[in-house]
Design an enzyme around this catalytic site. Sequence first.
Site, PDB file in Angstrom:
ATOM      1  CD1 TRP A 326      49.400  23.931  14.519  1.00  0.00           C
ATOM      2  CD2 TRP A 326      48.113  25.152  13.576  1.00  0.00           C
ATOM      3  NE1 TRP A 326      50.242  24.780  13.636  1.00  0.00           N
ATOM      4  CE2 TRP A 326      49.255  25.652  13.057  1.00  0.00           C
ATOM      5  CE3 TRP A 326      46.886  26.322  13.377  1.00  0.00           C
ATOM      6  CZ2 TRP A 326      49.609  26.917  12.574  1.00  0.00           C
ATOM      7  CZ3 TRP A 326      47.100  27.536  12.674  1.00  0.00           C
ATOM      8  CH2 TRP A 326      48.524  27.676  12.395  1.00  0.00           C
ATOM      9  CG  ASP A 327      50.657  20.554  11.786  1.00  0.00           C
ATOM     10  OD1 ASP A 327      50.635  21.013  12.676  1.00  0.00           O
ATOM     11  OD2 ASP A 327      51.788  20.405  11.199  1.00  0.00           O
ATOM     12  CD  GLU A 468      55.516  26.860  16.438  1.00  0.00           C
ATOM     13  OE1 GLU A 468      56.747  26.412  15.712  1.00  0.00           O
ATOM     14  OE2 GLU A 468      54.651  26.097  16.693  1.00  0.00           O
ATOM     15  CE  LYS A 579      58.648  27.622  12.692  1.00  0.00           C
ATOM     16  NZ  LYS A 579      59.073  26.658  14.135  1.00  0.00           N
ATOM     17  CD  GLN A 580      53.762  28.533  11.182  1.00  0.00           C
ATOM     18  OE1 GLN A 580      54.596  27.884  11.541  1.00  0.00           O
ATOM     19  NE2 GLN A 580      52.422  27.695  11.087  1.00  0.00           N
TER      20      GLN A 580
HETATM   21  O1  IFM Z   1      52.409  22.795  14.062  1.00  0.00           O
HETATM   22  C1  IFM Z   1      53.658  22.971  13.308  1.00  0.00           C
HETATM   23  C2  IFM Z   1      53.950  24.493  13.754  1.00  0.00           C
HETATM   24  O2  IFM Z   1      53.073  25.407  13.457  1.00  0.00           O
HETATM   25  C3  IFM Z   1      55.353  24.949  13.115  1.00  0.00           C
HETATM   26  N1  IFM Z   1      56.324  24.132  13.637  1.00  0.00           N
HETATM   27  C4  IFM Z   1      56.179  22.538  13.084  1.00  0.00           C
HETATM   28  C5  IFM Z   1      54.612  22.118  13.741  1.00  0.00           C
HETATM   29  C6  IFM Z   1      54.468  20.811  13.334  1.00  0.00           C
HETATM   30  O3  IFM Z   1      54.123  20.534  11.922  1.00  0.00           O
END
Ligand code: IFM
Length: 723
Positions: A326-327, A468, A579-580
């Site tokens: 999704w990046d 995640e 995590k984010q």
């Molecule tokens: O897509 C990301 C995810 O949101 C966090 N772990 C790394 C992936 C790839 O950058």
Amino acid sequence: MWTLSDTTFTARSQAHQETIYTIGNGYLCTRGAMEEGYPDDRRATFIHGVFDAAPIVVTELANAPDWLPVAIFLEGERFSMATGTVESFTRALDLRTGVLTRAVRWLSPGGRIATITFERFASLADEHLLCLSCRVTPEFDGSIEIQASLNGNTDNEGLAHWRWQAQGESNGAIYLSNRTRQSGADVALAMRTQVEGTGQCVEQAFWNVQNAPTKMLKFAAKAGETVAVNKFVSVFTSRDTAAVVERALQHADTAITWADALDANATAWAGEWERNDIIIEGDEEAQIAMRFNLYQMLIAAPRHDDRVNIGAKTLSGFGYRGHSFWDTEIFMLPLFIYTAPHIARNLLNYRYQRLPAARHKAAANGYEGAQFPWESADSGEEVTPTWVTHFADRTKMVRIWTGDIEIHISADIAYATCLYHRITGDDAWFIAKGAEIVLDTAKFWGARAEWNAAKDRYDINDVIGPDENHEHVNNNAYTNAMAQWNLRMAFTVLDWLKAHAPDVAAQITIALDLNEARLAHWREVIAKVLIHQEASGLIEQFEGFYKLRPVLMADLEPRSRSAQEIFGIEGANHVQAIKQPDVLMMQYLLRDNYSAETVRVNYDYYNPRTDLAYGSSLGPSIQAVMACEVGDSEGAYEHFIRAARADLRDVRGNAGDGIHAASAAGTWHSVVFGFAGLRVAPDGSGWTIRPRLPAHWKRLAFSFFLKGERQQVDITAQTFGTA
Ligand code: IFM
């Protein structure tokens, strides 16, 4: 502020430096390894779309045959910075033109001194052309030998992907052709050398070394006279043509001078920067970092190919094996949608072409519609590895669930599809392709939502949201809100199609079986999918989040590890360490749905619980935007600069694996939507800004395109003040 440079070579930080000195042209990228080669280098060239099967990771971009090798001998002594004495060393990447230069004054073990300069670039004017020049100015009279090769003996950290096919010399050019072992992709390189400078070439030979054809040039050099050899390499793959060797040789036949190649490349780059540059005055670090991050995006962006996507590590390293996440849609695509719509369209076409694979994935899971894979490569099938080695204990394996249950990517792709249409006004594309993406992903959500009779609502259970650290959660707010948005958008799209392309609306209604019962069901899901928001406006990240053990990042200080490392993969599931951004990410994307007060309440709650320092690299740039939204100017700058430095300073210690593409593109979001506060009207009819510049910034200027018209934003601290 266009040059990235350094004056030391350390074998230990080679991998990091190779990543940041990557050059490329949207067709391929080459890491900044040295021409002469060093034992621990991770030299690599990745060509878009050239994948090959690999254990565990399913498929990976195959490290292409190496076009860099140049061996230099001074009176028989081989140049290497690992021997003799490096009297001076400078390396510089000109971000304005993508030209990488290195100058070394070297004293050989035998006491000979020469200044050796290398210059290289992948032409942006001609994506099949790679250029490398090598200049040697000796401080002695004697022989200089230059051996320029093509090397097919490359591997992906030990895994060899290539089978030799052919090599030879034809009409003065040397060629080499290899084929990937499983996918059968051919790559051919053809090399032409050109002698320049004042040094006299006394001997030339073709050495037919197996899988490493070499051109040898010997000079009778004089002190102070420069010996110069230009190496032009033409590259073609079977993705371009069936006759790879012929095309490469034909291409290598086109006479071009170094100066002309350099000029054409510079002109092409000038056009790119005209559209993409961001000017920041008052903060030199931010300025160079911004341009560096944009540069990394520009060299990875496919301009002439709509069958490829950009991997999470671009084409700059082995990390994530060239797979896309999704990046692309949430971080990278907005940058291209606003500044280079033709690139955005290519990237969206890649997804459109993979709708059949997405339908297959949905069906295999028992759902209708299109479910895009969490990790995608060439076929569009799910390529997330199922098990990987534990990052801290290599004797253990860890089950990776993202490919099974991180499903929000389907809505993310629909989101980028609609954003592209809203900002570009490209109706023809949306009618032909975009609408189908939105409708078929909606169909997936309609099937995926589960009716919960006891609670009179729809649930989306057993997922992973953007955060995640928490796996197998129910009703993740981000996933549910994006699914709801996707379903709502499906109605908007259907109405729009009926008005603008009634035939297509009729066809697609039949093809996707969008009958009244299905639409009624979608309305139900939209109305009843759970997004748990309290009276205060606080949104629970997922069901049960409030019951987890409270953890604030401040409580973990001092630390040098992520919360997930501290609590363990399993343990992190049970604490409130994020995590984010997850809820905040949702509010960022669906900003118009939330009041300023709701954003503030959620920022105040989630910001201290989010691992911005050591968690995902995707976090800081978006957190910076949300900090701007709530007036946390200190936080905004801190998050922004963390993202901006991510690769330049190797903040996470893994930049050697490749550029953190989402973070790099995310810095554009921080600046444009955060500090400038750009908001485009929902119907794309106009825009406003709400500047909140960091206190020390004097000016921020950039441009973007809205419905094909170029828009300029120029904010000075005097005019608008700072945050
Ligand atoms: O897509 C990301 C995810 O949101 C966090 N772990 C790394 C992936 C790839 O950058």
